[in-house]
Design a protein around this motif. Structure first.
Motif, PDB file in Angstrom:
ATOM      1  N   ALA A 158       0.077  12.572 -15.057  1.00 40.67           N
ATOM      2  CA  ALA A 158      -0.523  13.983 -14.161  1.00 40.67           C
ATOM      3  C   ALA A 158      -1.635  13.446 -13.208  1.00 40.67           C
ATOM      4  N   MET A 159      -3.099  12.867 -14.319  1.00 44.04           N
ATOM      5  CA  MET A 159      -3.762  12.297 -14.123  1.00 44.04           C
ATOM      6  C   MET A 159      -4.404  10.891 -13.388  1.00 44.04           C
ATOM      7  N   VAL A 160      -2.752  10.526 -13.937  1.00 45.69           N
ATOM      8  CA  VAL A 160      -2.932   9.095 -12.955  1.00 45.69           C
ATOM      9  C   VAL A 160      -2.931   9.189 -11.865  1.00 45.69           C
ATOM     10  N   SER A 161      -1.753  10.102 -10.932  1.00 41.03           N
ATOM     11  CA  SER A 161      -1.458  10.658 -10.047  1.00 41.03           C
ATOM     12  C   SER A 161      -2.750  11.345  -9.561  1.00 41.03           C
ATOM     13  N   LEU A 162      -3.222  11.863 -10.472  1.00 36.34           N
ATOM     14  CA  LEU A 162      -5.084  12.430  -9.164  1.00 36.34           C
ATOM     15  C   LEU A 162      -5.824  11.646  -9.335  1.00 36.34           C
ATOM     16  N   VAL A 163      -5.757  10.189 -10.630  1.00 35.59           N
ATOM     17  CA  VAL A 163      -6.882   9.591  -9.607  1.00 35.59           C
ATOM     18  C   VAL A 163      -6.588   8.806  -8.350  1.00 35.59           C
ATOM     19  N   VAL A 164      -4.989   8.061  -8.884  1.00 39.18           N
ATOM     20  CA  VAL A 164      -4.842   7.163  -7.300  1.00 39.18           C
ATOM     21  C   VAL A 164      -5.101   8.444  -6.214  1.00 39.18           C
ATOM     22  N   LEU A 165      -4.205   9.728  -6.159  1.00 43.86           N
ATOM     23  CA  LEU A 165      -5.072  10.454  -4.772  1.00 43.86           C
ATOM     24  C   LEU A 165      -5.921  10.087  -4.313  1.00 43.86           C
ATOM     25  N   ILE A 166      -7.401  10.662  -5.902  1.00 37.76           N
ATOM     26  CA  ILE A 166      -8.587  10.386  -5.165  1.00 37.76           C
ATOM     27  C   ILE A 166      -8.775   9.531  -5.010  1.00 37.76           C
ATOM     28  N   LEU A 167      -9.040   8.256  -5.515  1.00 48.12           N
ATOM     29  CA  LEU A 167      -8.614   6.941  -5.372  1.00 48.12           C
ATOM     30  C   LEU A 167      -8.866   6.569  -3.657  1.00 48.12           C
ATOM     31  N   ASN A 168      -7.194   5.989  -3.314  1.00 49.57           N
ATOM     32  CA  ASN A 168      -6.541   6.317  -1.931  1.00 49.57           C
ATOM     33  C   ASN A 168      -7.690   7.060  -0.892  1.00 49.57           C
ATOM     34  N   ASN A 169      -7.837   8.368  -1.282  1.00 45.73           N
ATOM     35  CA  ASN A 169      -8.943   8.840   0.282  1.00 45.73           C
ATOM     36  C   ASN A 169     -10.462   7.977   0.069  1.00 45.73           C
ATOM     37  N   ILE A 170     -10.724   7.783  -1.127  1.00 42.86           N
ATOM     38  CA  ILE A 170     -12.412   7.438  -1.131  1.00 42.86           C
ATOM     39  C   ILE A 170     -12.039   6.191  -0.578  1.00 42.86           C
ATOM     40  N   LEU A 171     -10.791   4.514  -0.914  1.00 50.07           N
ATOM     41  CA  LEU A 171     -11.297   3.667  -0.324  1.00 50.07           C
ATOM     42  C   LEU A 171     -11.102   3.485   1.193  1.00 50.07           C
ATOM     43  N   PHE A 172      -9.479   4.274   1.062  1.00 50.38           N
ATOM     44  CA  PHE A 172      -9.654   4.277   2.710  1.00 50.38           C
ATOM     45  C   PHE A 172     -10.827   4.827   4.138  1.00 50.38           C
ATOM     46  N   GLY A 173     -11.929   5.459   3.430  1.00 49.99           N
ATOM     47  CA  GLY A 173     -13.046   6.091   3.752  1.00 49.99           C
ATOM     48  C   GLY A 173     -13.664   4.556   4.039  1.00 49.99           C
ATOM     49  N   LEU A 174     -13.969   4.466   2.668  1.00 53.46           N
ATOM     50  CA  LEU A 174     -14.777   2.782   2.190  1.00 53.46           C
ATOM     51  C   LEU A 174     -14.182   1.645   3.336  1.00 53.46           C
ATOM     52  N   GLY A 175     -12.852   1.723   3.218  1.00 56.23           N
ATOM     53  CA  GLY A 175     -12.672   0.353   3.923  1.00 56.23           C
ATOM     54  C   GLY A 175     -11.315   0.313   4.456  1.00 56.23           C
ATOM     55  N   GLY A 176     -10.855   1.714   5.028  1.00 55.27           N
ATOM     56  CA  GLY A 176      -9.598   1.508   5.623  1.00 55.27           C
ATOM     57  C   GLY A 176      -8.475   1.029   4.846  1.00 55.27           C
ATOM     58  N   GLU A 177      -7.025   0.776   5.813  1.00 55.24           N
ATOM     59  CA  GLU A 177      -6.056  -0.071   4.960  1.00 55.24           C
ATOM     60  C   GLU A 177      -6.133  -1.230   4.062  1.00 55.24           C
ATOM     61  N   ALA A 178      -6.454  -1.432   4.309  1.00 58.67           N
ATOM     62  CA  ALA A 178      -6.842  -3.348   3.940  1.00 58.67           C
ATOM     63  C   ALA A 178      -7.731  -2.566   1.938  1.00 58.67           C
ATOM     64  N   ALA A 194       1.081  -1.338   0.042  1.00 56.77           N
ATOM     65  CA  ALA A 194       0.038  -0.308   0.475  1.00 56.77           C
ATOM     66  C   ALA A 194       1.068   0.959  -0.086  1.00 56.77           C
ATOM     67  N   ALA A 195       1.887   1.449   0.883  1.00 62.32           N
ATOM     68  CA  ALA A 195       2.599   2.372   0.976  1.00 62.32           C
ATOM     69  C   ALA A 195       3.587   2.094  -0.405  1.00 62.32           C
ATOM     70  N   ILE A 196       3.748   1.451  -1.566  1.00 59.57           N
ATOM     71  CA  ILE A 196       4.752   1.622  -2.263  1.00 59.57           C
ATOM     72  C   ILE A 196       3.349   2.674  -3.428  1.00 59.57           C
ATOM     73  N   SER A 197       2.247   2.092  -3.667  1.00 61.99           N
ATOM     74  CA  SER A 197       1.506   2.291  -4.507  1.00 61.99           C
ATOM     75  C   SER A 197       0.808   3.730  -3.781  1.00 61.99           C
ATOM     76  N   VAL A 198       0.875   3.921  -2.742  1.00 63.75           N
ATOM     77  CA  VAL A 198       0.688   5.599  -2.272  1.00 63.75           C
ATOM     78  C   VAL A 198       2.360   6.472  -3.214  1.00 63.75           C
ATOM     79  N   VAL A 199       3.571   5.911  -3.226  1.00 67.80           N
ATOM     80  CA  VAL A 199       4.426   6.693  -3.215  1.00 67.80           C
ATOM     81  C   VAL A 199       4.781   6.663  -5.406  1.00 67.80           C
ATOM     82  N   LEU A 200       4.755   5.715  -5.348  1.00 68.80           N
ATOM     83  CA  LEU A 200       5.115   5.723  -7.136  1.00 68.80           C
ATOM     84  C   LEU A 200       3.916   6.846  -8.096  1.00 68.80           C
ATOM     85  N   PRO A 201       2.840   7.506  -7.531  1.00 72.83           N
ATOM     86  CA  PRO A 201       2.652   8.372  -8.550  1.00 72.83           C
ATOM     87  C   PRO A 201       3.137   9.144  -8.346  1.00 72.83           C
ATOM     88  N   VAL A 202       3.553   9.693  -7.088  1.00 69.98           N
ATOM     89  CA  VAL A 202       4.016  11.433  -6.254  1.00 69.98           C
ATOM     90  C   VAL A 202       5.848  11.381  -7.718  1.00 69.98           C
TER      91      VAL A 202
END
Length: 459
Positions: free
Chosen positions: A252-272, A53-61
């Motif tokens: 940039a759009m890929v990075s933005l999508v990951v940003l949005i998705l990670n935050n939405i998914l974290f709200g729906l189901g946390g780290e898992a 999960a950490a790599i998924s967060v970092v790679l788009p940046v």
């Protein structure tokens, strides 16, 4: 060794040429994707699911900064292919020199900025809770190597624009093999954790960078430049920026999508749930390697023949590329449809004595991955058309339609959908947004590309 020229781009039969260009490109993308895939498997098994999960967060940046190099590479490669097709070698060399200077200046500046705002960027991209502690050491080390990654990406694309896909393939294989080797040493043997994974990535791209220097200084390349070519020229910069902005906007759009998705998914189901998408994200990079390989092989063919005004060959290359990529996309989809759980299990550790929270995350991932994987890849058989449509307009130097078509899937369709559908359908709304956006983007691209072919490629 005799000098290899780009003339075959305008003479070989299109089917044979596309295969010759695409197979090395596909192998390069495959090996690079396998690198990311196996890297994630190593990290997941040797460090834990939160590390994935950490790599998924970092790679788009980090990849956004590296994508500056890709953008400069693609923008310049379009000019180079068309210049070689029109027998303007000096213009091609001047373009390449400007690409080098621009990549160095821009990526070093962005790396400095990225390191200055480390914590803020990690948190913004969904590195919250326990994920943050895994993401920070990986982010910091990888960012030091971003300029080398950018130069490698840029040089790789330029080699392909000359019609020399084998050298481009080798340039992609080198960091993959070295990264996996160093992963084993740094993570498994030396037990350096996330820092070990990051140093393996950084060192690997530096090695590939050295290989590219060797290629461009030898007689294997037509683009042997001197210091005078490094001087920035305003007209060339404008064209590189215009065409390269399409690639940059895409990343940039890929990075933005990951940003949005990670935050939405974290709200729906946390780290898992973030870990579920992290695995799917790795598969999006890996499973579609043959489709991306055809797109990369198609670019120099279309650009060279457009520059040479061989419009019948341009049209044939479009139709052939779409046909081949569609068949391969269908095969990919069938594999992932029938074996999603088996694929996901590769990323998850089965060793004894895992902490309770990691055992729970692994169980959650296996429970949710099948539905998610099938919906995310549902439109894979038809994505060849929007991919080739955007690539075509980049290849012939038309930045505006290339930009609009490139942004249509994620920017115009996916982002609005992923904000709306989860409100009504929860987690399922996230996954179905992928398929709906793909279908809509395909319809739009088919209409526009057909119109432009009729208008622009008539002799």
């Amino acid at each position: 060794m005799p000098k290899i020229t780009s003339e075959e781009l305008g003479t070989l039969p299109i089917s044979k040429l596309l295969i010759k260009q695409s197979i090395p490109a596909s192998i390069g993308v495959l090996v690079m994707s396998l690198n990311v895939l196996v890297d994630s498997i190593f990290v997941g098994n040797w460090i834990g699911p939160l590390a994935i999960a950490a790599i998924s967060v970092v790679l788009p940046v980090t990849f956004f900064v590296a994508a500056l190099g890709m953008a400069i590479g693609v923008g310049g490669a379009s000019i180079i292919s068309r210049a070689l097709g029109a027998n303007q070698l000096e213009k091609a060399k001047q373009t390449f020199g400007n690409q080098i200077t621009l990549t160095v200046v821009v990526t070093i500046s962005m790396a400095i900025v990225g390191l200055a705002f480390t914590d803020n960027l990690i948190l913004a991209f969904g590195g919250k809770g326990e994920i943050f502690d895994f993401a920070k050491p990986f982010y910091t080390v990888v960012f030091y190597g971003v300029p080398f990654l950018a130069l490698t990406m840029m040089g790789n694309i330029v080699i392909r624009s000359e019609g020399k896909p084998k050298y481009a393939m080798i340039a992609m294989i080198i960091p993959s093999i070295s990264n996996l080797t160093l992963d084993y040493l740094f993570i498994y043997v030396f037990d350096w954790g996330m820092q070990g994974a990051a140093w393996a990535t950084t060192i690997s791209y530096f090695i590939s960078f050295l290989y590219l220097i060797y290629i461009f200084r030898s007689n294997r390349s037509e683009l042997r430049i001197n210091t005078s070519h490094l001087k920035l020229e305003t007209p060339i910069l404008k064209e590189i920026s215009s065409l390269g902005s399409v690639t940059l906007a895409r990343q940039a759009m890929v990075s933005l999508v990951v940003l949005i998705l990670n935050n939405i998914l974290f709200g729906l189901g946390g780290e898992a749930l973030v870990a579920v998408y992290a695995i799917i994200g790795r598969m999006l990079m890996f499973a579609l390697f043959p489709v991306y390989g055809i797109a990369q092989g198609f670019l120099p063919i279309a650009g060279f023949n457009y520059g040479a005004k061989k419009f019948d060959r341009v049209k044939e290359s479009i139709y052939t590329a779409i046909k081949y990529a569609s068949v391969l996309g269908t095969i990919v989809y069938l594999g992932l449809f029938f074996f999603p759980t088996e694929v996901a299990s590769l990323f998850l550790s089965s060793k004894e004595g895992l902490p309770a929270n990691e055992v729970a995350i692994n169980a959650y991932v296996l429970e949710h991955i099948s539905t998610a994987m099938r919906w995310v890849f549902a439109a894979t058989p038809i994505i060849a058309l929007p991919l080739m449509g955007g690539a075509y307009f980049q290849a012939i130097g038309k930045a505006v339609p290339a930009m609009l078509l490139t942004l249509s899937r994620q920017g115009f369709f996916f982002i609005p959908l992923v904000f709306v559908l989860p409100y009504f359908f929860g987690e399922m709304g996230v996954w179905t947004s992928f398929a709906i956006a793909d279908v809509l983007a395909t319809i739009v691209t088919a209409w526009y590309l057909n119109r432009e072919i009729k208008k622009d490629l008539q002799q």
